[in-house]
Enzyme design. Structure first.
Site, PDB file in Angstrom:
ATOM      1  N   THR A 104     -62.279  17.803  17.110  1.00 60.19           N
ATOM      2  CA  THR A 104     -62.151  16.727  16.951  1.00 60.19           C
ATOM      3  C   THR A 104     -62.056  16.002  18.345  1.00 60.19           C
ATOM      4  OG1 THR A 104     -61.391  16.535  14.999  1.00 60.19           O
ATOM      5  CG2 THR A 104     -61.059  14.522  15.979  1.00 60.19           C
ATOM      6  N   SER A 143     -69.992  13.105  12.233  1.00 58.18           N
ATOM      7  CA  SER A 143     -68.619  13.320  12.118  1.00 58.18           C
ATOM      8  C   SER A 143     -68.349  14.706  12.964  1.00 58.18           C
ATOM      9  CB  SER A 143     -68.336  14.175  10.643  1.00 58.18           C
ATOM     10  OG  SER A 143     -67.148  14.764  10.607  1.00 58.18           O
ATOM     11  N   THR A 190     -74.828  67.159  28.923  1.00 57.07           N
ATOM     12  CA  THR A 190     -73.995  66.734  27.542  1.00 57.07           C
ATOM     13  C   THR A 190     -72.552  67.253  27.422  1.00 57.07           C
ATOM     14  OG1 THR A 190     -75.230  68.744  26.521  1.00 57.07           O
ATOM     15  CG2 THR A 190     -76.328  67.099  26.502  1.00 57.07           C
ATOM     16  N   SER A 321     -59.171  51.303  50.103  1.00 54.81           N
ATOM     17  CA  SER A 321     -57.833  51.593  49.979  1.00 54.81           C
ATOM     18  C   SER A 321     -57.080  51.238  51.057  1.00 54.81           C
ATOM     19  CB  SER A 321     -57.720  53.233  50.002  1.00 54.81           C
ATOM     20  OG  SER A 321     -56.049  53.593  49.949  1.00 54.81           O
ATOM     21  N   SER A 322     -55.773  50.929  50.774  1.00 55.93           N
ATOM     22  CA  SER A 322     -54.768  49.893  51.910  1.00 55.93           C
ATOM     23  C   SER A 322     -54.075  51.499  52.643  1.00 55.93           C
ATOM     24  CB  SER A 322     -53.819  49.303  51.408  1.00 55.93           C
ATOM     25  OG  SER A 322     -53.045  49.899  50.416  1.00 55.93           O
TER      26      SER A 322
END
Length: 472
Positions: A104, A143, A190, A321-322
């Site tokens: 609404t 509505s 597989t 990466s750091s």
């Protein structure tokens, strides 16, 4: 004398001051106060805003045709709706995406914005509802219970079209790679164990086929959501509308949007049933699951660069990466995986919200909408990102592919028709223990000649159905 920056508007609960510059009104303001939930306004989903404007425009056209809306109001409302669909005042659609009231607040927000835009086109002040009213005129014959689900379906259809286009871009990227890699022999696997040879092109072509199948499933789902309940009003009985209204407004909505909407044959059922949203959510989950599987494969195939599969290279897009210099991570497939996890969770939310509907209405369509629109938008962005920042730049490590095939025990399967299963098993066991290649052992045992092996192990013989050759 100071000019007031607020106007006073009235609703069921009393008066509230509304910012003078706002196109929304008192009902929207109540919703802002009541639902500080996500901080995400409905304007986050422009397809939804445009869909709401389309519904309001179609309703105005139908009501005018039925003699219920004067010409000057029709022109103002249509002008306002068309402006919204061109992006005007989207920032005024401010209610939270998750809200009580079965949507609404969203419908009221649309009514008020469109009404105040229309008032300006009529030369009136915002809030001068005696000249044109949000509920009496913009919401005439409607509505929330038919406007909101119809708008959700229109928005979902728009989103599906955009998502399918993005999937098509990604599918084309995989198809180009399938062609580029069509002669690159590799080992298939597989259960993560060596299986039999295939080409890298075959592997990438399956990714393209999977996407194409899901594009078809999405378009099938889009047909289901084209059935609308506009004209149902409160619960599907069509109270406060004329018998001609439902088919007429559907006709106008199809014309306004270009979407082939149809009126449900049973509006009472259509007003309470959200099955089409459940179906769409399920298809989105299917898309997500399969895309995530593809990205898992890309991460495995590119793992390394030296201690993994190392069969393909993903384009480096950022440092990984750091602490570890030179490390590059598969960040684009990883973000697609995370989108998939989110979409799967959204599907659970949609399922619970659909199940929670009661009697003649499902009050939980706002969270259904939020979940669906997130899934569609994020999958679309993910597909485009995966195509442009990953798949388009993938290269093959051809020497690595060739080495793995030559040293694989899996190629012994191709020898079964010529040396028998028992001999093939013994060769495989010896190769596994000794580290020798299958070809070396077969020749050592006198089972085949080098010429015969070369003929049997040609890529064309290994990667597609063929009649067994006659050895000489």
């Amino acid at each position: 004398m100071l000019v007031s920056t607020q106007r006073i508007e009235h609703d069921l609960l009393g008066d509230l001051p509304v910012p003078q510059e706002a196109y929304y009104g008192v009902h929207t303001l109540r919703a802002l106060q009541n639902f500080p939930i996500t901080g995400i306004p409905i304007s986050t989903y422009p397809n939804l805003v445009n869909a709401l404007a389309s519904v309001k425009e179609a309703a105005a056209l139908a009501n005018h045709q039925l003699g219920l809306l004067p010409e000057h109001k029709l022109k103002a409302i249509v002008q306002a709706c068309q402006a919204v669909r061109q992006g005007v005042a989207h920032d005024q659609f401010v209610v939270d995406v998750i809200q009580g009231g079965a949507g609404t607040s969203t419908n009221m927000n649309a009514n008020e914005v469109i009404a105040n835009l229309a008032l300006e086109y009529l030369g009136c002040q915002r809030g001068d509802y005696a000249a044109l009213h949000p509920n009496e005129d913009v919401n005439l014959g409607q509505s929330t219970n038919d406007v909101y689900p119809t708008a959700l379906k229109i928005a979902a259809y728009m989103g599906i079209v955009q998502l399918v286009h993005a999937m098509d871009v990604l599918r084309a990227s995989f198809e180009r790679k399938a062609e580029e890699f069509k002669n690159d022999l590799k080992m298939g696997r597989t259960q993560l164990q060596d299986a039999v040879p295939m080409t890298l092109g075959q592997e990438f072509s399956t990714f393209a086929v999977m996407l194409g199948e899901d594009e078809d499933r999405l378009m099938e789902a889009s047909k289901l959501i084209c059935e609308i309940n506009l004209g149902a009003t409160a619960i599907g009985t069509g109270i406060n509308t004329s018998p001609e209204y439902a088919p007429l407004v559907c006709h106008h909505l199809a014309s306004v949007t270009g979407i082939p909407v149809t009126t449900s044959p049973n509006l009472v059922e259509a007003t309470q049933d959200v099955g089409s949203f459940v179906q769409l959510s399920g298809v989105l989950k299917r898309v997500a699951v399969k895309l995530s599987k593809v990205c898992n494969d890309l991460r495995l195939l590119s793992s390394g660069p030296r201690a993994g599969f190392g069969e393909i290279n993903l384009p480096p897009v950022q440092a990984g990466s750091s602490i570890m210099p030179g490390k590059v991570n598969p960040v684009i497939p990883e973000v697609m995986n995370q989108i998939a996890f989110e979409v799967i969770g959204n599907d659970v939310t949609v399922s619970f919200a659909a199940e929670a509907g009661q009697l003649q209405l499902n009050a939980f369509e706002p969270v259904i909408a939020h979940s669906l629109f997130k899934s569609v938008a994020h999958l679309r962005a993910g597909c485009l990102t995966l195509a442009s920042k990953c798949v388009d730049g993938i290269t093959a490590n051809r020497e690595r592919l060739q080495s793995l095939v030559e040293n694989s025990i899996g190629i012994v399967t191709a020898l079964n028709p010529y040396i028998g299963y028992v001999n093939a098993t013994q060769v495989a066991q010896q190769a596994l223990v000794s580290g020798q290649s299958v070809a070396e052992i077969v020749i050592e045992r006198g089972l085949l000649t080098q010429v015969q092996l070369d003929e049997i192990l040609r890529p064309a013989m290994l990667t597609q159905p063929r009649q067994s050759i006659v050895l000489r």
